[in-house]
Write a protein that holds these residues in place. Sequence first.
Motif, PDB file in Angstrom:
ATOM      1  N   PRO A  76    -100.834  12.341 -11.843  1.00  0.00           N
ATOM      2  CA  PRO A  76    -101.784  12.128 -10.756  1.00  0.00           C
ATOM      3  C   PRO A  76    -101.137  11.358  -9.602  1.00  0.00           C
ATOM      4  CG  PRO A  76    -102.773  11.583 -12.869  1.00  0.00           C
ATOM      5  CD  PRO A  76    -101.311  11.781 -13.121  1.00  0.00           C
ATOM      6  N   SER A  77    -101.538  11.708  -8.396  1.00  0.00           N
ATOM      7  CA  SER A  77    -101.015  11.058  -7.190  1.00  0.00           C
ATOM      8  C   SER A  77    -102.112  10.232  -6.529  1.00  0.00           C
ATOM      9  CB  SER A  77    -100.506  12.115  -6.206  1.00  0.00           C
ATOM     10  OG  SER A  77    -100.197  11.545  -4.954  1.00  0.00           O
ATOM     11  N   ASN A  78    -101.715   9.081  -5.980  1.00  0.00           N
ATOM     12  CA  ASN A  78    -102.688   8.204  -5.328  1.00  0.00           C
ATOM     13  C   ASN A  78    -103.129   8.709  -3.965  1.00  0.00           C
ATOM     14  OD1 ASN A  78    -102.847   6.325  -7.379  1.00  0.00           O
ATOM     15  ND2 ASN A  78    -101.190   5.066  -6.570  1.00  0.00           N
ATOM     16  N   THR A  96    -108.685  10.586  -5.360  1.00  0.00           N
ATOM     17  CA  THR A  96    -109.298  10.024  -6.555  1.00  0.00           C
ATOM     18  C   THR A  96    -108.756  10.682  -7.816  1.00  0.00           C
ATOM     19  OG1 THR A  96    -111.143  11.585  -6.724  1.00  0.00           O
ATOM     20  CG2 THR A  96    -111.397   9.734  -5.197  1.00  0.00           C
ATOM     21  N   GLY A  97    -108.984  10.012  -8.937  1.00  0.00           N
ATOM     22  CA  GLY A  97    -108.555  10.547 -10.220  1.00  0.00           C
ATOM     23  C   GLY A  97    -109.524  11.536 -10.820  1.00  0.00           C
ATOM     24  N   THR A 106    -105.155  15.199  -6.527  1.00  0.00           N
ATOM     25  CA  THR A 106    -103.778  15.635  -6.323  1.00  0.00           C
ATOM     26  C   THR A 106    -102.961  15.321  -7.563  1.00  0.00           C
ATOM     27  OG1 THR A 106    -103.912  15.211  -3.937  1.00  0.00           O
ATOM     28  CG2 THR A 106    -101.715  15.450  -4.877  1.00  0.00           C
ATOM     29  N   SER A 107    -102.145  16.284  -7.988  1.00  0.00           N
ATOM     30  CA  SER A 107    -101.253  16.098  -9.135  1.00  0.00           C
ATOM     31  C   SER A 107     -99.856  16.555  -8.744  1.00  0.00           C
ATOM     32  CB  SER A 107    -101.735  16.913 -10.347  1.00  0.00           C
ATOM     33  OG  SER A 107    -103.030  16.514 -10.752  1.00  0.00           O
ATOM     34  N   ALA A 379    -110.748  11.778   5.324  1.00  0.00           N
ATOM     35  CA  ALA A 379    -109.576  12.640   5.180  1.00  0.00           C
ATOM     36  C   ALA A 379    -109.183  12.815   3.727  1.00  0.00           C
ATOM     37  CB  ALA A 379    -108.405  12.071   5.973  1.00  0.00           C
ATOM     38  N   GLY A 380    -109.617  11.885   2.863  1.00  0.00           N
ATOM     39  CA  GLY A 380    -109.285  11.986   1.455  1.00  0.00           C
ATOM     40  C   GLY A 380    -110.169  12.935   0.679  1.00  0.00           C
TER      41      GLY A 380
END
Length: 525
Positions: A76-78, A96-97, A106-107, A379-380
């Motif tokens: 997982p990416s922050n 988010t996770g 995002t991974s 944007a997230g």
Amino acid sequence: MTVERSGPGAPVVIIGAGPVGVMAALLLARRGVRTVVLERHQDVYPLPRAVATDDEVRRILQAAGVGEEFATIARPSNGLRLLDARHRVRAEIRRTGHGHHGYPQTSMFDQPELERLLRDALARHPECELRGGVEVTGVGPDTAAPVRVVYRDEEGEHQLWADAVLGCDGANSLTRDAIGAVWEDLRFEERWNVIDVRTKADVRCWEGVDQVCDPRRPATFMRVGEDRYRWEFRLGDGDEPLRELIAPWLPPSYDGDFEVVRETQYTFRARTADRWRSGRVFLLGDAAHLTPPFIGQGLCAGLRDAHNLTWKLARVLQQGADERLLDTYESERKPHARHMIRLAVAMGWAMTGGQDGAAALRRGLLAAACRIPGLTAMAGRDLSPPLTAGPLVRRGPRRGLAGSHCPQPWVTADGRRTRLDDVLGDSFAVLTAAEPWPSLNAVAHGLGIRAIPVGDLGDEGTLAAWLRAGRADAVLLRPDRVVMDVVPAGGRDFTGTATWASVLHTRPRLFPPEPTAHPLRSATR
């Protein structure tokens, strides 16, 4: 020349055994469609390329039956940080996770590992045959089935007839040439140096992506695996030594282990083919579109292509659906891909500054935007827009939920916790906020399914809240989990049954099936 003639059960031929081609084969196999995959390489292409995927694509991997296996190779990416030339953080866009689709937004992953995983899954399906070490030399005629594919291998030339051909053969696609498609240039082209490194150094990393917004030397950095990292630098007038380029991320005076897995130059382009289909020949992935990597959507777009097309093709081949159903592949995917490409171009210009006279203005606008409260949080959110209205996306006066994806919460079935799509299966689904009424049951029965009250799913109210927010009493989900039609709040019927039923060759029966206990009820009540 050996000839494999057409006949009942002729296969779908897929040209290219990259992730998009193998994904298409897996999704077709789950619907009982036989495929032959033709690939010029004998084994997985060993060099890393794509490194990021989003939660929608994680859901597609789940649909192909490899979701749990992919989780073992994914990280997982922050999110994304925007840095200035001195590597000071100017903005942070968090991911988010647990996204809308039930996975991290995002991974990060290593593409060769993904390709091995997909090919291992392919080998487990008797419906799929992979022929490696072959060169496809001709495709056509492309106006209708059967379609002839000519290829050669060490034994000579072969002719294979197919019910359909999927061109997943990359940017230099022979399939694209065969159907007479040409590139539409979306006006972006830059040369970048891409460096993949393996090291045990204490690399400064926040478990996300760093984008250096430096007009002199814009750069991107990300952690891909436990000891794998990627740097990307736009090529300038002079060549700086690799160690100097990546020094800001390494410990001072570091002189330890440092393996360059690959260093290569790419030309990032923004293009889309002017046509994606001719008869039973289709373009997918890089054969249909090219995007700069700034929002990590290159491979994602191709896997979306496969998910969109395969259920429609299977329905035409196996259930006699109208050929018009296949027209919706390009009409749905092309605007979506174009939107994502333009978003990637806009993000690229904003973050790197570009190389034209407006670069300073863009950098100023970006800096100002980053100071707007809540903008980086917005944007997230999911980047992927809803599908546009069409035969399989019925929108009413208000946009509502149609064209968007249903969320995927954890649910309870047969006394165990599982993901929603594993309960719904590979077909259509009707979700309703209340007990289904006769006309709703009739539509579900016509599709060979049952209407499911979301209160029976044990999902802690996620789907009920989603329906309320969309002002819907019920939704009809396509096999790709896109909302096809909606019963608005206070309504009694779907809005576009006549349109989509004719395309699907679905005739809703006049009376619903006899009521029986729903299989979920015993587990959730």
